[in-house]
Design a protein around this motif. Sequence first.
Motif, PDB file in Angstrom:
ATOM      1  N   PHE A   1      -0.268 -41.630  40.669  1.00 23.41           N
ATOM      2  CA  PHE A   1      -0.017 -41.768  42.105  1.00 23.41           C
ATOM      3  C   PHE A   1       0.246 -43.225  42.477  1.00 23.41           C
ATOM      4  CE2 PHE A   1      -1.706 -41.897  46.606  1.00 23.41           C
ATOM      5  CZ  PHE A   1      -0.620 -41.234  47.160  1.00 23.41           C
ATOM      6  N   ARG A   2      -0.455 -44.119  41.814  1.00 24.33           N
ATOM      7  CA  ARG A   2      -0.228 -45.540  42.100  1.00 24.33           C
ATOM      8  C   ARG A   2       1.206 -45.932  41.763  1.00 24.33           C
ATOM      9  NH1 ARG A   2      -5.507 -48.598  42.411  1.00 24.33           N
ATOM     10  NH2 ARG A   2      -7.001 -46.894  42.478  1.00 24.33           N
ATOM     11  N   VAL A   3       1.686 -45.434  40.629  1.00 23.75           N
ATOM     12  CA  VAL A   3       3.061 -45.740  40.256  1.00 23.75           C
ATOM     13  C   VAL A   3       4.022 -45.176  41.318  1.00 23.75           C
ATOM     14  CG1 VAL A   3       4.884 -45.281  38.567  1.00 23.75           C
ATOM     15  CG2 VAL A   3       2.561 -45.851  37.785  1.00 23.75           C
ATOM     16  N   HIS A   4       3.716 -43.969  41.740  1.00 23.34           N
ATOM     17  CA  HIS A   4       4.548 -43.366  42.780  1.00 23.34           C
ATOM     18  C   HIS A   4       4.529 -44.200  44.063  1.00 23.34           C
ATOM     19  CE1 HIS A   4       6.263 -40.477  45.569  1.00 23.34           C
ATOM     20  NE2 HIS A   4       5.178 -40.594  46.312  1.00 23.34           N
ATOM     21  N   LEU A   5       3.311 -44.608  44.483  1.00 27.96           N
ATOM     22  CA  LEU A   5       3.208 -45.426  45.695  1.00 27.96           C
ATOM     23  C   LEU A   5       3.979 -46.732  45.529  1.00 27.96           C
ATOM     24  CD1 LEU A   5      -0.523 -45.230  46.874  1.00 27.96           C
ATOM     25  CD2 LEU A   5       1.491 -44.299  48.035  1.00 27.96           C
ATOM     26  N   ALA A   6       3.893 -47.298  44.349  1.00 27.01           N
ATOM     27  CA  ALA A   6       4.596 -48.557  44.100  1.00 27.01           C
ATOM     28  C   ALA A   6       6.096 -48.358  44.322  1.00 27.01           C
ATOM     29  CB  ALA A   6       4.327 -49.038  42.680  1.00 27.01           C
ATOM     30  N   SER A   7       6.585 -47.238  43.873  1.00 28.27           N
ATOM     31  CA  SER A   7       8.003 -46.960  44.033  1.00 28.27           C
ATOM     32  C   SER A   7       8.364 -46.782  45.514  1.00 28.27           C
ATOM     33  CB  SER A   7       8.342 -45.714  43.203  1.00 28.27           C
ATOM     34  OG  SER A   7       9.623 -45.278  43.513  1.00 28.27           O
ATOM     35  N   VAL A   8       7.550 -46.008  46.227  1.00 26.71           N
ATOM     36  CA  VAL A   8       7.836 -45.778  47.655  1.00 26.71           C
ATOM     37  C   VAL A   8       7.730 -47.088  48.431  1.00 26.71           C
ATOM     38  CG1 VAL A   8       7.061 -44.609  49.753  1.00 26.71           C
ATOM     39  CG2 VAL A   8       7.049 -43.387  47.567  1.00 26.71           C
ATOM     40  N   LEU A   9       6.687 -47.850  48.159  1.00 27.04           N
ATOM     41  CA  LEU A   9       6.512 -49.107  48.898  1.00 27.04           C
ATOM     42  C   LEU A   9       7.624 -50.091  48.549  1.00 27.04           C
ATOM     43  CD1 LEU A   9       2.630 -49.668  48.865  1.00 27.04           C
ATOM     44  CD2 LEU A   9       4.056 -48.671  50.653  1.00 27.04           C
ATOM     45  N   THR A  10       8.079 -50.066  47.306  1.00 23.67           N
ATOM     46  CA  THR A  10       9.190 -50.941  46.933  1.00 23.67           C
ATOM     47  C   THR A  10      10.428 -50.573  47.746  1.00 23.67           C
ATOM     48  OG1 THR A  10       8.328 -51.148  44.691  1.00 23.67           O
ATOM     49  CG2 THR A  10      10.644 -51.688  45.009  1.00 23.67           C
ATOM     50  N   LYS A  11      10.679 -49.300  47.822  1.00 20.00           N
ATOM     51  CA  LYS A  11      11.832 -48.846  48.600  1.00 20.00           C
ATOM     52  C   LYS A  11      11.722 -49.332  50.045  1.00 20.00           C
ATOM     53  CE  LYS A  11      12.166 -44.550  50.001  1.00 20.00           C
ATOM     54  NZ  LYS A  11      12.198 -43.086  49.890  1.00 20.00           N
ATOM     55  N   ARG A  12      10.547 -49.139  50.618  1.00 15.08           N
ATOM     56  CA  ARG A  12      10.378 -49.504  52.027  1.00 15.08           C
ATOM     57  C   ARG A  12      10.414 -51.023  52.227  1.00 15.08           C
ATOM     58  NH1 ARG A  12       5.880 -44.943  53.937  1.00 15.08           N
ATOM     59  NH2 ARG A  12       7.206 -43.158  53.397  1.00 15.08           N
ATOM     60  N   ALA A  13       9.802 -51.723  51.317  1.00 16.41           N
ATOM     61  CA  ALA A  13       9.785 -53.185  51.454  1.00 16.41           C
ATOM     62  C   ALA A  13      11.199 -53.739  51.317  1.00 16.41           C
ATOM     63  CB  ALA A  13       8.865 -53.798  50.410  1.00 16.41           C
ATOM     64  N   LEU A  14      11.940 -53.203  50.369  1.00 15.33           N
ATOM     65  CA  LEU A  14      13.314 -53.680  50.176  1.00 15.33           C
ATOM     66  C   LEU A  14      14.169 -53.357  51.405  1.00 15.33           C
ATOM     67  CD1 LEU A  14      13.981 -52.736  46.428  1.00 15.33           C
ATOM     68  CD2 LEU A  14      13.813 -55.058  47.406  1.00 15.33           C
ATOM     69  N   ALA A  15      14.020 -52.133  51.898  1.00 17.69           N
ATOM     70  CA  ALA A  15      14.818 -51.743  53.065  1.00 17.69           C
ATOM     71  C   ALA A  15      14.535 -52.687  54.227  1.00 17.69           C
ATOM     72  CB  ALA A  15      14.519 -50.297  53.447  1.00 17.69           C
ATOM     73  N   GLU A  16      13.253 -52.992  54.407  1.00 12.43           N
ATOM     74  CA  GLU A  16      12.878 -53.867  55.511  1.00 12.43           C
ATOM     75  C   GLU A  16      13.396 -55.294  55.270  1.00 12.43           C
ATOM     76  OE1 GLU A  16       8.717 -53.340  56.551  1.00 12.43           O
ATOM     77  OE2 GLU A  16       8.762 -55.245  57.656  1.00 12.43           O
ATOM     78  N   ALA A  17      13.263 -55.748  54.053  1.00 16.78           N
ATOM     79  CA  ALA A  17      13.691 -57.115  53.741  1.00 16.78           C
ATOM     80  C   ALA A  17      15.207 -57.248  53.891  1.00 16.78           C
ATOM     81  CB  ALA A  17      13.258 -57.493  52.330  1.00 16.78           C
ATOM     82  N   PHE A  18      15.927 -56.302  53.375  1.00 14.08           N
ATOM     83  CA  PHE A  18      17.390 -56.343  53.523  1.00 14.08           C
ATOM     84  C   PHE A  18      17.774 -56.218  54.989  1.00 14.08           C
ATOM     85  CE2 PHE A  18      17.766 -54.886  48.927  1.00 14.08           C
ATOM     86  CZ  PHE A  18      18.290 -56.102  48.478  1.00 14.08           C
ATOM     87  N   GLY A  19      17.033 -55.375  55.698  1.00 14.70           N
ATOM     88  CA  GLY A  19      17.294 -55.206  57.129  1.00 14.70           C
ATOM     89  C   GLY A  19      17.171 -56.525  57.867  1.00 14.70           C
ATOM     90  N   GLU A  20      16.198 -57.310  57.498  1.00 14.60           N
ATOM     91  CA  GLU A  20      15.986 -58.579  58.179  1.00 14.60           C
ATOM     92  C   GLU A  20      17.129 -59.561  57.936  1.00 14.60           C
ATOM     93  OE1 GLU A  20      12.114 -59.988  57.092  1.00 14.60           O
ATOM     94  OE2 GLU A  20      11.166 -58.354  58.203  1.00 14.60           O
ATOM     95  N   VAL A  21      17.599 -59.608  56.696  1.00 15.46           N
ATOM     96  CA  VAL A  21      18.655 -60.590  56.441  1.00 15.46           C
ATOM     97  C   VAL A  21      20.022 -60.130  56.906  1.00 15.46           C
ATOM     98  CG1 VAL A  21      17.821 -62.204  54.715  1.00 15.46           C
ATOM     99  CG2 VAL A  21      18.470 -59.899  54.011  1.00 15.46           C
ATOM    100  N   SER A  22      20.221 -58.818  56.953  1.00 19.63           N
ATOM    101  CA  SER A  22      21.538 -58.389  57.415  1.00 19.63           C
ATOM    102  C   SER A  22      21.588 -58.269  58.928  1.00 19.63           C
ATOM    103  CB  SER A  22      21.962 -57.083  56.732  1.00 19.63           C
ATOM    104  OG  SER A  22      20.870 -56.223  56.650  1.00 19.63           O
ATOM    105  N   ALA A  23      20.424 -58.290  59.571  1.00 13.02           N
ATOM    106  CA  ALA A  23      20.412 -58.160  61.032  1.00 13.02           C
ATOM    107  C   ALA A  23      20.857 -59.462  61.705  1.00 13.02           C
ATOM    108  CB  ALA A  23      19.009 -57.793  61.511  1.00 13.02           C
TER     109      ALA A  23
END
Lengths: 788, 181, 289
Positions: free
Chosen positions: C267-289
């Motif tokens: 489950f931790r590995v799974h969470l890591a994957s989901v959080l990575t997705k969300r963190a990346l989306a947010e980070a990219f969102g910030e720089v492209s905004a």
Amino acid sequence: MTATERAFGSSVLRLEDPRLITGKGRFTDNLSRPGMAHMVVVRSPYAHAKIKSIDSTEAAAMPGVVAVYTGGEMEAAGFGGIPCAWVVPDSDTQTPAHPPIAIDTVRYVGDAVAIVLADSEAQARDAAYAVDVDYEPLGVVVNAKAATEDGAPLVHDDVPGNQCFHWTVSGGDVDAAFSEADVVVGETIVNQRLIPTAMEPRAALADWDSSMESVTLWVTSQNPHIARFLLSLDTGIPEHKIRVVAPDVGGGFGSKIPHYPEDSMVIFASQQLNRPIKWTETRRENYLATIHGRDHVEEVEMAAKRDGTILGLRAKTWANLGAYLSTASTGVPTILHGLMLSGAYNIPAIHEDVYGVFTNTTPVDAYRGAGRPEATFMVERLVDLVARELSMDPVDIRRKNLIEPFTEGHEVATGLIYDTGNYEPALDQALEMFGYEEARKQQAEARSKGRLVGIGVVTYTEICGLGPSEVAGAVGFGGGLWESAIVRFHPSGKVHLMVGVSPHGQGEATTFAQIVSDQLGVAVEDVEVIYGDTDQTPMGWGTYGSRTTPVASGAIMGAIEELKEKGTKIAAHLLEAAEADVEFNDGVFSVKGSREEGKTIQDIVLAANTAWSMPEGVDPGFEASAFFNPANFVYPFGTHIAQVEVDPETGEIDFQRYVAVDDCGPIINPMIVEGQIHGGIVQGAAQVLWEGAHYDEEGNLVTGSLMDYAIPKAEFLPKFELGKTETPTAVNPLGVKGVGETGTIGSTPTVYNAVMDALAPLGVGQVHMPLTPEKVWRAINQAQEGGN
Amino acid sequence: MEVSIKVNGKSYEREVEPRTLLVDFIREDVGLTGTNVGCDTTQCGACTVHLDGAAVKSCTVLAVQADGASVNTIESLANGELHAMQQAFTEKHGLQCGFCTSGMIMTAVKLVESHPDIEEDDIRHGLEGNLCRCTGYENIVRAVAEGARRFDPHSPWEMDPAEHKITLREAERRARERSRT
Amino acid sequence: MQTAPFDYYRPETIGEAVDLLTSVDGARPIAGGHSLLPAMKLRVASPAALVDIGRIPGLSEITRTGDSLTIGALATHSAVAASDLAKSDCPVLADTAAHIGDPQVRNRGTIGGSLSHADPAADYPTLMRAIGATIHVTGSGGGERSISADDFFVGLFMTGLAAGELVTAVEVPVMSAGQSGVYLKHRHPASSYAVVGVAAIVTVDGGSCAAAGIGIGGVTGKPERASTAEAALVGNAPSNETVEAAAAAVAGDLADPIGDHYASGEFRVHLASVLTKRALAEAFGEVSA
Ligand SMILES: Cc1cc2nc3c(=O)[nH]c(=O)nc-3n(C[C@H](O)[C@H](O)[C@H](O)COP(=O)(O)OP(=O)(O)OC[C@H]3O[C@@H](n4cnc5c(N)ncnc54)[C@H](O)[C@@H]3O)c2cc1C
Ligand code: FES
Ligand code: FES
């Protein structure tokens, strides 16, 4: 508040607050006595082991250490086993010995093996680490159902199959109900073990007075009179030589009902050493050695007709009692549980078998709701399953089966007679407050976008206000359940109200003062409620089971009525009027129509206390005492609705909304009642979402600290929306019902049903509580794999 | 070891074992029992006090670490009158058994100090280090919002806001200076 | 609840502290004490002596030199969270600090203590790996050296610090134009620590991801760098697909996950994957905004 403003029904600020908000609370651990020594308990790291030897030589020689004692020494000094105060009849209940300090066998991690006494707590703790105990580990069993299987290790050699009791409740023809049914639904529910976690750990301070051969015990107790009674049985000290004081107590939730081994240990050590002895539990010890709650495995089934009419309920329950019987252990999963399986519904046939089982775990006893949350969860879960099976709205199925309004008592299949009830108005109000139809529409829309929004609805009733003492006897409780009160007016008109109950956060120092104020016209501030001290208060059975207000108010009202009569006699005498012409209103006795010339209650009190001129046959003084043994329990009820949203990727649950409409009869102090409901809701919701005690196979408590066992924090919770209806009971003079446990009883199934509703579109059938993200995530995965 | 700690404005010079926790110093050496202990893993916050103006859990600070510092406890808040936060806790029924209350109030005072309009979410978040088992937090949150609204920084030992705006280093410097004189 | 007895020293300089740590048997440094004291109270740790470095002057400043921020080892979590410099030049640092523990813990705990403790569930170490921090340490005889975050975290509660060595400061790069960082944690409901924490630092240049650093804490014994996932990003446009691909690659970077009663390794590995997705989306969102 002026004396003429009605105190009953207003949110008077609490009289107990000033000291508590300024850091002047009198909690047990805040107390100290000259010459006091400190006790630290050496506890078993094994869940089951023979004690081969205990070597305390090194410990005894350490700085500040006064003594080290073992169970054998305590026994030799005449201290007996910890008594169990509730033995359910007709169940072959086994009550194995429970020595306060284990003598040759330890039976759970945390079982006491020795006590160390030293000048300071730090010294006692250092020495406790140095006590060398040689254990021979034995087989361990932690799961109740596994404990009943052949070949399971025996927790007590004299209890075959680890079975403490087998109790049944039966009403109606259950077999017929199931054979006639159109639908039968069922589940195996694990109503997991919870840790009460009152924020104040337990503490005890004993001061033995050798000149009087008497002892004073300050202890974190919900029921000092029961503590004294039980202590007189196991310490050998006569009851009138024991004074038990429960000063400010920092929450209990059931965990401070039992008479605990440490209470006896401090008394024993104080006698031996002729010094006051204090013990304060660490949180770690609190998790190991203070009772836990719940822990049932329940195989449950419900039978219904195609139109949703419920026909019957059948259940088999294994109740984990832990290693020893605690004070009320056997009553909780039986009387307080099985008898409530009709819930708020007409269920013509009910049968439950309950097996009480010993395991190598911390003893299990009453935790907020005690038995009733488990029952309500069972019923409400099954009702939702039937609704799902029949594609009915959970509200419709409940409406269909709710007991119709009753004022003269309503008998359910388990044999209980509910006092009064009118369930639909609460349901309607809750639906209205929640905006149920709109919420269902929004839910459908959210679902269409793949969002997992769920709504849970529960209509509950519960049994509280314990209770008629005759029934207490019939169900095996070793005491009564009546209450008493003394209302004592001092010459200046100030009042002491002494009660046998022992509130510890519920605010009765205020609500009881409001009753006196309302009835006798004195200011709330002029009434001091005295409780928690066996030397200062009359006998009473304590604060638990949402009984304090419904039962003690009966006694208070009895005393008040007597004083009104006495006041009328004295007033008639002073006013030279006929008694029949004197009326009493808002604190003034007067001849009808001439209030101005009347006598205030303070005038009368002074006259009675000076007794210069009393009417014939009337004694001096202005004091009355009364006892109240209620004719029935009381049955508050209500509807709770919750909304949650599940994150399908992480399994996290967002707890979004909560509406609760409760009916606890007429309300003395709305602010306090709301506070009780808030706290209750959170404890119940916590069982669904966060809390669960977990043992590994060796019997170690894995969730053994606040680092691992998640009690809720402010940020986990939504704002609560509360409503109320008021249906008085005829059981007590004020018509009041209890409210301390309703929140907990209602909220567990409500929040659980909401989550299951959220997961329903994915086909998730069941997830065991607590619904941690991983469990939810796995359930979603499994359902999706199954669906593929 | 000798320590000198100012508690609620009064200096206490005491000989302590290095392992003495600040909370035990306050409760036992100073004799102020308003600060409670509810856990052994630094979770509950019942022991919260102000150490040089910052809310800390006094069960996880050594008395020797606080040597020379200024500590304020729940007992310091009321100044003849109740502190606004204390008043708000009783008015909004933010306490039941009262065991968590000292710590709750001490945390709340710091939380709202410069945020009279603090939002509910920020209150809930800011109370993360304080556990209450009785109230379900609902009324605590209301009390803190109310306390924030009418917050008055005046309390006997925090009379001068500049007093607790000084940096830790400045406080230490002053402490050293004092111990030299 | 009392710790075992110990001797206590309060040095005034780093030199003195290091000397004490090397000369006194069983001595350990204490900074904020918010990892050490809880362990000592439960007697999981019972050092014979504590060397209190909490008052050594000059160790709590946050300063900017060139393109990096230097945070003194004694800077508390709340000082970092409130630092204007951190908030403007490296917001993800301030934000990570603000999500450690609770307000009282943040008022005591220090960045140096957090890194030295190397708890796999801690927040800072994860960020430090993602952001490519450098840890400055001083050892016996005043010897100073710098250790990259990649080399600093060795294993469960294990660092590259030699005996007697003290962390004095941490240096992190400031966020440049086109660069953004996000730290997300799945918080344990009881302890507040990260069950899994993910820090993602991305640089977008000319419409594609020019550089990426992903740190993952709580899954294995030490904070990991998700290099396969990073590789899946670099050179690609920051689209949903790229983010999904990177998140999917995370599992490959996380060998031997740890698990407990609350969350299994899987489950931790799974969470890591989901959080990575969300963190990346947010980070990219910030720089492209
Ligand atoms: C209730 C609670 C909740 C917490 N929640 C979180 C959380 O959510 N996330 C998180 O990341 N952390 C959390 N923590 C830990 C907190 O951040 C600690 O403060 C931090 O991990 C250690 O910092 P310290 O200054 O307190 O170190 P200390 O406890 O003083 O020391 C920790 C260790 O590091 C060593 N040490 C300290 N300073 C140095 C140095 N400069 N050089 C070399 N060695 C040194 C010590 O000897 C010790 O071994 C929590 C702590 C508590 C009590
Ligand atoms: S006593 Fe629980 S945090 Fe200090
Ligand atoms: S009021 Fe009892 S713990 Fe908060």
